[in-house]
Design a protein around this motif. Structure first.
Motif, PDB file in Angstrom:
ATOM      1  N   ALA A  93      -9.857   2.306   7.391  1.00  0.00           N
ATOM      2  CA  ALA A  93      -9.804   0.878   7.091  1.00  0.00           C
ATOM      3  C   ALA A  93      -8.373   0.360   7.192  1.00  0.00           C
ATOM      4  O   ALA A  93      -8.125  -0.726   7.744  1.00  0.00           O
ATOM      5  CB  ALA A  93     -10.362   0.610   5.694  1.00  0.00           C
ATOM      6  N   ALA A  94      -7.422   1.126   6.660  1.00  0.00           N
ATOM      7  CA  ALA A  94      -6.023   0.707   6.710  1.00  0.00           C
ATOM      8  C   ALA A  94      -5.513   0.665   8.146  1.00  0.00           C
ATOM      9  O   ALA A  94      -4.833  -0.289   8.555  1.00  0.00           O
ATOM     10  CB  ALA A  94      -5.170   1.649   5.865  1.00  0.00           C
TER      11      ALA A  94
ATOM     12  N   ILE B  79      -4.174 -11.179   8.697  1.00  0.00           N
ATOM     13  CA  ILE B  79      -4.296  -9.943   7.938  1.00  0.00           C
ATOM     14  C   ILE B  79      -5.589  -9.911   7.124  1.00  0.00           C
ATOM     15  O   ILE B  79      -6.225  -8.853   6.988  1.00  0.00           O
ATOM     16  CB  ILE B  79      -3.061  -9.731   7.034  1.00  0.00           C
ATOM     17  CG1 ILE B  79      -3.101  -8.337   6.395  1.00  0.00           C
ATOM     18  CG2 ILE B  79      -2.963 -10.823   5.991  1.00  0.00           C
ATOM     19  CD1 ILE B  79      -3.008  -7.205   7.376  1.00  0.00           C
ATOM     20  N   LEU B  80      -6.017 -11.066   6.598  1.00  0.00           N
ATOM     21  CA  LEU B  80      -7.253 -11.089   5.815  1.00  0.00           C
ATOM     22  C   LEU B  80      -8.462 -10.760   6.691  1.00  0.00           C
ATOM     23  O   LEU B  80      -9.360 -10.022   6.274  1.00  0.00           O
ATOM     24  CB  LEU B  80      -7.439 -12.447   5.139  1.00  0.00           C
ATOM     25  CG  LEU B  80      -6.692 -12.656   3.825  1.00  0.00           C
ATOM     26  CD1 LEU B  80      -6.864 -14.088   3.336  1.00  0.00           C
ATOM     27  CD2 LEU B  80      -7.166 -11.680   2.761  1.00  0.00           C
TER      28      LEU B  80
ATOM     29  N   ALA C  39       0.451  -5.168   6.581  1.00  0.00           N
ATOM     30  CA  ALA C  39       1.031  -6.224   5.749  1.00  0.00           C
ATOM     31  C   ALA C  39       0.249  -6.360   4.448  1.00  0.00           C
ATOM     32  O   ALA C  39      -0.928  -5.972   4.357  1.00  0.00           O
ATOM     33  CB  ALA C  39       1.023  -7.551   6.505  1.00  0.00           C
ATOM     34  N   ASN C  40       0.904  -6.910   3.444  1.00  0.00           N
ATOM     35  CA  ASN C  40       0.251  -7.153   2.162  1.00  0.00           C
ATOM     36  C   ASN C  40      -0.806  -8.238   2.330  1.00  0.00           C
ATOM     37  O   ASN C  40      -0.521  -9.330   2.842  1.00  0.00           O
ATOM     38  CB  ASN C  40       1.278  -7.581   1.118  1.00  0.00           C
ATOM     39  CG  ASN C  40       0.714  -7.596  -0.289  1.00  0.00           C
ATOM     40  OD1 ASN C  40      -0.440  -7.243  -0.514  1.00  0.00           O
ATOM     41  ND2 ASN C  40       1.524  -8.017  -1.247  1.00  0.00           N
TER      42      ASN C  40
ATOM     43  N   GLY D 101      -7.449   1.804   0.650  1.00  0.00           N
ATOM     44  CA  GLY D 101      -6.556   2.139   1.757  1.00  0.00           C
ATOM     45  C   GLY D 101      -5.741   0.951   2.223  1.00  0.00           C
ATOM     46  O   GLY D 101      -4.540   1.071   2.509  1.00  0.00           O
ATOM     47  N   ILE D 102      -6.359  -0.216   2.288  1.00  0.00           N
ATOM     48  CA  ILE D 102      -5.671  -1.404   2.797  1.00  0.00           C
ATOM     49  C   ILE D 102      -4.559  -1.854   1.850  1.00  0.00           C
ATOM     50  O   ILE D 102      -3.446  -2.144   2.285  1.00  0.00           O
ATOM     51  CB  ILE D 102      -6.691  -2.536   3.031  1.00  0.00           C
ATOM     52  CG1 ILE D 102      -7.615  -2.170   4.198  1.00  0.00           C
ATOM     53  CG2 ILE D 102      -5.983  -3.860   3.311  1.00  0.00           C
ATOM     54  CD1 ILE D 102      -8.831  -3.062   4.324  1.00  0.00           C
ATOM     55  N   VAL D 103      -4.851  -1.923   0.561  1.00  0.00           N
ATOM     56  CA  VAL D 103      -3.823  -2.413  -0.366  1.00  0.00           C
ATOM     57  C   VAL D 103      -2.695  -1.398  -0.528  1.00  0.00           C
ATOM     58  O   VAL D 103      -1.530  -1.778  -0.698  1.00  0.00           O
ATOM     59  CB  VAL D 103      -4.431  -2.788  -1.742  1.00  0.00           C
ATOM     60  CG1 VAL D 103      -5.416  -3.929  -1.598  1.00  0.00           C
ATOM     61  CG2 VAL D 103      -5.072  -1.585  -2.409  1.00  0.00           C
ATOM     62  N   PHE D 104      -3.004  -0.098  -0.466  1.00  0.00           N
ATOM     63  CA  PHE D 104      -1.960   0.900  -0.648  1.00  0.00           C
ATOM     64  C   PHE D 104      -1.130   1.078   0.619  1.00  0.00           C
ATOM     65  O   PHE D 104       0.069   1.366   0.542  1.00  0.00           O
ATOM     66  CB  PHE D 104      -2.569   2.239  -1.060  1.00  0.00           C
ATOM     67  CG  PHE D 104      -1.543   3.282  -1.428  1.00  0.00           C
ATOM     68  CD1 PHE D 104      -0.763   3.134  -2.561  1.00  0.00           C
ATOM     69  CD2 PHE D 104      -1.355   4.404  -0.648  1.00  0.00           C
ATOM     70  CE1 PHE D 104       0.192   4.087  -2.907  1.00  0.00           C
ATOM     71  CE2 PHE D 104      -0.411   5.361  -0.982  1.00  0.00           C
ATOM     72  CZ  PHE D 104       0.363   5.210  -2.117  1.00  0.00           C
ATOM     73  N   ALA D 105      -1.750   0.904   1.790  1.00  0.00           N
ATOM     74  CA  ALA D 105      -1.012   1.064   3.042  1.00  0.00           C
ATOM     75  C   ALA D 105       0.071   0.012   3.202  1.00  0.00           C
ATOM     76  O   ALA D 105       1.047   0.225   3.921  1.00  0.00           O
ATOM     77  CB  ALA D 105      -1.974   1.007   4.224  1.00  0.00           C
ATOM     78  N   ALA D 106      -0.075  -1.136   2.539  1.00  0.00           N
ATOM     79  CA  ALA D 106       0.988  -2.140   2.570  1.00  0.00           C
ATOM     80  C   ALA D 106       2.262  -1.601   1.936  1.00  0.00           C
ATOM     81  O   ALA D 106       3.369  -2.044   2.250  1.00  0.00           O
ATOM     82  CB  ALA D 106       0.524  -3.406   1.847  1.00  0.00           C
ATOM     83  N   LYS D 107       2.104  -0.625   1.058  1.00  0.00           N
ATOM     84  CA  LYS D 107       3.252  -0.007   0.386  1.00  0.00           C
ATOM     85  C   LYS D 107       3.739   1.224   1.141  1.00  0.00           C
ATOM     86  O   LYS D 107       4.936   1.415   1.326  1.00  0.00           O
ATOM     87  CB  LYS D 107       2.847   0.394  -1.039  1.00  0.00           C
ATOM     88  CG  LYS D 107       3.945   1.035  -1.866  1.00  0.00           C
ATOM     89  CD  LYS D 107       4.920   0.014  -2.387  1.00  0.00           C
ATOM     90  CE  LYS D 107       5.911   0.634  -3.352  1.00  0.00           C
ATOM     91  NZ  LYS D 107       6.833  -0.361  -3.926  1.00  0.00           N
TER      92      LYS D 107
END
Length: 291
Positions: A45-46, A60-61, A124-125, A206-212
């Motif tokens: 997903a990321a 990004i959304l 991206a976030n 995965g998506i929210v953590f991959a921004a970091k």
């Protein structure tokens, strides 16, 4: 251990562990099966989210929606094509299905590497929150996103399990699928709900953590292992237990690295795993099965 910045860093990574653990938890509760492919769902997903934004120019959304949809689809395929046929042929035995899912884990990783490349993909976030301070603690926007999304997803999952009929059916099937089938519950459909929601939550994680941290095709295995260990620590007795386990593991890793150097994180994680597997394999919150 009095530095609040370290506690925040541990909470940030712990929230990610908690989401992956929650993904695994749903399949445990709904299908009595450990789905070790949750990490690759998050990774895929990321990667798709970052790739869609960078290569196709999608917002990004929209890329995140595609990534989550892909994670759900792969999770459902895992149940229908891999887990269900293997369990049917093996008379419901868990080990053959676990071996098959482990093979699926590596297959997803290699397929993702072929499609998205072998180098890390930036993401991206999804919610571009500006950095801010709480007193003396500096809070990055990505940190706020990870923590906020985790709390929202966890609350929604808890409410869904306790209030909706589908959530209650899922728990009934996980407790005793034969009894659930005898009273008219469509077991196969409920299992699909469990795997589908598991894929969605893994994709969000995965998506929210991959921004970091970024994402690459080899991330899936390590994400699965840390999520599984967070579930081992928290247990399967409560739907919010993965959060407790994730936060505990996140703080262990951060403080282990801070006090004992680069290898301290790995050593501390290994020590926690050893203690729980040896002395409390059911985790902090034990599941009570209704029969």
């Amino acid at each position: 251990m009095s530095d609040p910045q370290l506690w925040l860093a541990g909470a940030e990574i712990g929230c990610f562990f908690a989401l992956v653990a929650l993904s695994i938890y749903l399949v445990v509760v709904g299908a009595s099966f450990f789905n070790f492919a949750a990490g690759p769902y998050a990774m895929a997903a990321a990667l798709l989210t970052g790739y869609a934004a960078a290569t196709w120019g999608l917002p990004i959304l929209l890329g995140a929606v595609l990534g989550i949809a892909a994670a759900v689809a792969v999770s459902l395929v895992t149940e229908v094509v891999v887990v269900r046929p293997v369990q049917r042929r093996s008379g419901g035995a868990e080990l053959p299905a676990l071996v098959a899912v482990t093979a699926t884990l590596f297959a997803i990783q290699q397929f993702a590497g072929t499609i998205f490349g072998r180098t890390p993909v930036p993401v991206a976030n999804v919610f571009p929150i500006p950095d801010f301070h709480i007193g003396s603690v500096a809070v990055q926007g990505m940190t706020a996103t990870i923590v906020g999304v985790t709390l929202v997803v966890l609350l929604a999952t808890v409410l869904w399990l306790r209030i909706t009929a589908t959530g209650q059916f899922l728990r009934a099937v996980g407790d005793n699928h034969d009894a659930a089938r005898m009273v008219g519950v469509n077991v196969n459909r409920v299992r699909l709900w469990a795997f589908g929601l598991s894929g969605a939550i893994a994709g969000i994680a995965g998506i929210v953590f991959a921004a970091k941290s970024g994402a690459q095709f080899t991330s899936g295995l390590s994400w699965t292992l840390t999520g599984f260990l967070a579930l081992v620590v928290g247990g399967t007795g409560k739907p919010w237990a993965p959060l407790i386990g994730g936060l505990a593991l996140g703080w262990v890793q951060v403080f282990g690295s801070f006090y004992f150097g680069a290898t301290g994180s790995s050593f501390a994680t290994f020590l926690v795993a050893l203690v729980f597997f040896a002395f409390r394999p059911e985790g902090l919150f034990q599941r009570k099965v209704r029969v």
